[in-house]
Design a protein around this motif. Structure first.
Motif, mmCIF file in Angstrom:
data_model
loop_
_atom_site.group_PDB
_atom_site.id
_atom_site.type_symbol
_atom_site.label_atom_id
_atom_site.label_comp_id
_atom_site.label_asym_id
_atom_site.label_seq_id
_atom_site.Cartn_x
_atom_site.Cartn_y
_atom_site.Cartn_z
ATOM 1 N N TYR A 49 0.836 -1.202 0.000
ATOM 2 C CA TYR A 49 0.000 0.000 0.000
ATOM 3 C C TYR A 49 0.874 1.256 0.000
ATOM 4 O O TYR A 49 0.620 2.217 -0.730
ATOM 5 C CB TYR A 49 -0.915 0.026 1.227
ATOM 6 C CG TYR A 49 -1.625 -1.272 1.517
ATOM 7 C CD1 TYR A 49 -2.306 -1.954 0.506
ATOM 8 C CD2 TYR A 49 -1.602 -1.825 2.783
ATOM 9 C CE1 TYR A 49 -2.961 -3.150 0.777
ATOM 10 C CE2 TYR A 49 -2.256 -3.019 3.064
ATOM 11 C CZ TYR A 49 -2.925 -3.677 2.050
ATOM 12 O OH TYR A 49 -3.562 -4.860 2.313
ATOM 13 N N ARG A 50 1.915 1.225 0.826
ATOM 14 C CA ARG A 50 2.792 2.391 0.910
ATOM 15 C C ARG A 50 3.575 2.584 -0.379
ATOM 16 O O ARG A 50 3.797 3.708 -0.818
ATOM 17 C CB ARG A 50 3.747 2.217 2.097
ATOM 18 C CG ARG A 50 4.589 3.463 2.380
ATOM 19 C CD ARG A 50 5.441 3.263 3.631
ATOM 20 N NE ARG A 50 6.363 4.370 3.809
ATOM 21 C CZ ARG A 50 7.323 4.393 4.726
ATOM 22 N NH1 ARG A 50 7.459 3.355 5.557
ATOM 23 N NH2 ARG A 50 8.131 5.428 4.820
ATOM 24 N N ILE A 51 3.990 1.468 -0.991
ATOM 25 C CA ILE A 51 4.704 1.568 -2.277
ATOM 26 C C ILE A 51 3.798 2.213 -3.329
ATOM 27 O O ILE A 51 4.230 3.058 -4.112
ATOM 28 C CB ILE A 51 5.162 0.168 -2.727
ATOM 29 C CG1 ILE A 51 6.200 -0.388 -1.744
ATOM 30 C CG2 ILE A 51 5.732 0.215 -4.144
ATOM 31 C CD1 ILE A 51 6.573 -1.834 -2.008
ATOM 32 N N THR A 52 2.528 1.816 -3.329
ATOM 33 C CA THR A 52 1.573 2.407 -4.277
ATOM 34 C C THR A 52 1.384 3.886 -4.013
ATOM 35 O O THR A 52 1.327 4.697 -4.953
ATOM 36 C CB THR A 52 0.223 1.667 -4.185
ATOM 37 O OG1 THR A 52 0.425 0.271 -4.401
ATOM 38 C CG2 THR A 52 -0.750 2.190 -5.223
ATOM 39 N N LEU A 53 1.296 4.269 -2.749
ATOM 40 C CA LEU A 53 1.143 5.684 -2.405
ATOM 41 C C LEU A 53 2.370 6.493 -2.809
ATOM 42 O O LEU A 53 2.251 7.661 -3.201
ATOM 43 C CB LEU A 53 0.876 5.841 -0.903
ATOM 44 C CG LEU A 53 -0.509 5.420 -0.424
ATOM 45 C CD1 LEU A 53 -0.595 5.520 1.098
ATOM 46 C CD2 LEU A 53 -1.594 6.279 -1.072
#
Length: 352
Positions: free
Chosen positions: A96-100
């Protein structure tokens, strides 16, 4: 270099490269269709370049969602192939953080797409239309057909013979009441654009009463300000593309040639279209979890199929809205909402 900076640079470079390639392909296909016509008008290589420059904003707008999909798949595939995501997850950084972290690059392109659709492309479309008509060879034998359009409660039939769009011939105006019943017919041999409004020359009136028909005439009569010369030029050229500004004018009682639902859908689509870039990011994000040693290439194909399927559903919903078979807000936003949820669900499932 920090991780967010690296991911932003990686994502931005891949998306921009994909955008350049897709725009170039669309530009080549477009030029293959019109280069012969441009050269026949003796406009030369300069004319080809000028046409390509004015068409570029629309092509960038069309290519942006696919560029995000392709660029994100390349970027996430690179991270997965190098096992970078596995290493990041071992340090507590989730998918999720990588996507953000990748979101700002995609959001920047979405804002550019919005600016193109709202501001830049409508202006370049007008410039291209005026240039194309001005350079058209004069053909005295060409038959000019009447155009039919609506202005508020009026239905108008006229001949747009003037290439500048500042006059109409054989004008017939059917005026209706709020219930849609015909109440008056006005005919005029000519209507001219003067001082920011249209004037009918030698109009004749036929007003329908309950049991009678009253007739009258005048030398001149003010008509409307809602119709612009640019509108007349667009109708004469058979231009079908509707800008958000034109859709707003049509809904407010200005020029319209299609059902009201068409313009409502186009107005909603103008705001929903840039959101497609974010949808493509969400659909491509699961590719970061691919395991190429265990058949991870299949996941990339599934992400690609999801993006292409989104475009199909988006076009189908838009067609339903334009024809009045679905509410405009549903037609414009249903596909982005559905496929955003699909991408998020797949990412949650893979993240575990």
């Amino acid at each position: 270099m920090t991780l967010p900076t690296y991911l932003l640079k990686l994502m931005g470079s891949r998306v921009l490269a994909a955008l350049a390639v897709l725009t170039g392909v669309l530009q080549i296909i477009d030029l293959l269709e019109v280069t012969t016509q441009i050269l026949d008008r003796n406009l030369g290589a300069g004319g080809v370049a000028y046409y390509a420059m004015l068409r570029a904003p629309r092509l960038i707008e069309q290519a942006a969602p696919l560029a995000v999909l392709a660029g994100c798949l390349f970027a996430f595939g690179k991270l997965a192939g190098e096992s970078a995501v596995t290493a990041l997850r071992s340090t507590g950084i989730s998918a999720y953080r990588i996507t953000l972290m990748a979101l700002p690059a995609v959001l920047a392109l979405a804002l550019v797409q919005l600016a193109i659709g709202m501001v830049i492309a409508p202006r370049t479309d007008q410039m291209l239309s005026a240039w194309w008509q001005a350079s058209a060879p004069q053909d005295a034998s060409k038959k000019i057909t009447p155009v039919t359009f609506r202005l508020a409660n009026e239905v108008v039939v006229a001949l747009p013979r003037d290439p500048d769009g500042r006059s109409l011939e054989s004008v017939i105006i059917y005026r209706r009441d709020q219930a849609g019943r015909l109440v008056e017919r006005t005919t005029a041999p000519t209507a001219v654009w003067e001082a920011g409004r249209w004037t009918l020359i030698k109009p004749r009136f036929e007003t329908l009463g309950i049991k009678t028909v009253s007739q009258g005439s005048a030398n001149t009569m003010d008509w409307t300000q809602d119709l612009q010369p640019a509108d007349v030029r667009a109708m004469a050229a058979g231009q079908t593309l509707v800008t958000p500004q034109e859709a707003s004018r049509a809904l407010a009682g200005g020029l319209s040639m299609r059902p009201r639902t068409y313009y409502e859908t186009q107005l909603q689509r103008a705001w929903a279209a840039p959101f497609a870039c974010i949808v493509m990011l969400l659909l491509a994000a699961p590719a970061s979890m691919a395991n190429f040693r265990g058949g991870g290439a299949t996941l990339l194909v599934q992400c690609l199929a999801g993006g292409l399927l989104f475009l199909v559903f988006d076009g189908a919903f838009t067609a339903l809205g334009e024809n009045g078979a679905a509410p405009a807000i549903l037609a414009a936003w249903a596909a982005p909402a559905m496929f955003s949820a699909l991408g998020i669900t797949a990412l949650i499932y893979l993240e575990g």
